[in-house]
Write a protein that holds these residues in place. Structure first.
Motif, PDB file in Angstrom:
ATOM      1  N   ARG A  13      67.686 -22.227  46.111  1.00 37.34           N
ATOM      2  CA  ARG A  13      66.678 -22.957  46.880  1.00 37.34           C
ATOM      3  C   ARG A  13      66.184 -24.172  46.113  1.00 37.34           C
ATOM      4  NH1 ARG A  13      61.417 -23.866  47.242  1.00 37.34           N
ATOM      5  NH2 ARG A  13      60.437 -24.024  49.269  1.00 37.34           N
ATOM      6  N   ARG A  17      66.640 -27.948  47.413  1.00 40.02           N
ATOM      7  CA  ARG A  17      65.411 -28.696  47.642  1.00 40.02           C
ATOM      8  C   ARG A  17      65.424 -30.018  46.888  1.00 40.02           C
ATOM      9  NH1 ARG A  17      61.848 -27.560  51.171  1.00 40.02           N
ATOM     10  NH2 ARG A  17      59.922 -28.559  50.740  1.00 40.02           N
ATOM     11  N   ASN A  23      66.506 -32.546  52.696  1.00 39.71           N
ATOM     12  CA  ASN A  23      65.334 -31.922  52.083  1.00 39.71           C
ATOM     13  C   ASN A  23      64.496 -32.941  51.330  1.00 39.71           C
ATOM     14  OD1 ASN A  23      66.008 -29.414  53.067  1.00 39.71           O
ATOM     15  ND2 ASN A  23      67.203 -28.876  51.282  1.00 39.71           N
ATOM     16  N   ASP A  27      60.670 -33.763  52.337  1.00 45.74           N
ATOM     17  CA  ASP A  27      59.601 -33.698  51.343  1.00 45.74           C
ATOM     18  C   ASP A  27      58.822 -35.010  51.294  1.00 45.74           C
ATOM     19  OD1 ASP A  27      60.092 -31.099  50.627  1.00 45.74           O
ATOM     20  OD2 ASP A  27      61.350 -31.608  48.905  1.00 45.74           O
TER      21      ASP A  27
END
Length: 118
Positions: A13, A17, A23, A27
């Motif tokens: 993960r 991320r 991702n 973010d």
């Protein structure tokens, strides 16, 4: 055994991320400055849906089965962008309410200190 699986999932993960473009973009949208870009980000779902449609057509025409993974990936990324639009509106509303409350509290404090000075 469960501990190793848990550790592997946490590291996976963190890697996804940090290095996957969607991702990173999501973010950036979740920051205070980026919340205004949440609704236009829904438009980024269209190319992903087009790619998923193209891959599905290729699979139906006798293409390799591993293209199913790309269909899943495209649909997943499209879903993330579609969901981020309304979520960013909610987060933007909450941030503006919080900022308004802080500004009112600051004005109230300034008014009280002005009254005490006189």
């Amino acid at each position: 055994m469960i501990r190793r699986l848990w550790t592997l999932s946490v590291h996976t993960r963190a890697f996804l991320r940090r290095y996957m473009p969607t991702n990173i973009l999501l973010d950036a949208i979740r920051t205070r400055r980026g919340l205004k870009w949440g609704v236009p980000a829904i438009l980024l779902a269209a190319p992903y849906l087009l790619a998923a449609s193209t891959f599905t057509t290729l699979i139906a025409a006798g293409g390799p089965g591993w293209l199913n993974l790309l269909v899943f990936l495209c649909l997943w990324n499209a879903m993330k962008f579609i969901i981020m639009g309304p979520v960013s509106l909610i987060l933007l509303g909450r941030a503006r309410l919080r900022e308004g409350a802080a500004a009112r509290a600051e004005r109230r404090t300034m008014a009280e200190s002005a009254e005490q000075a006189t």
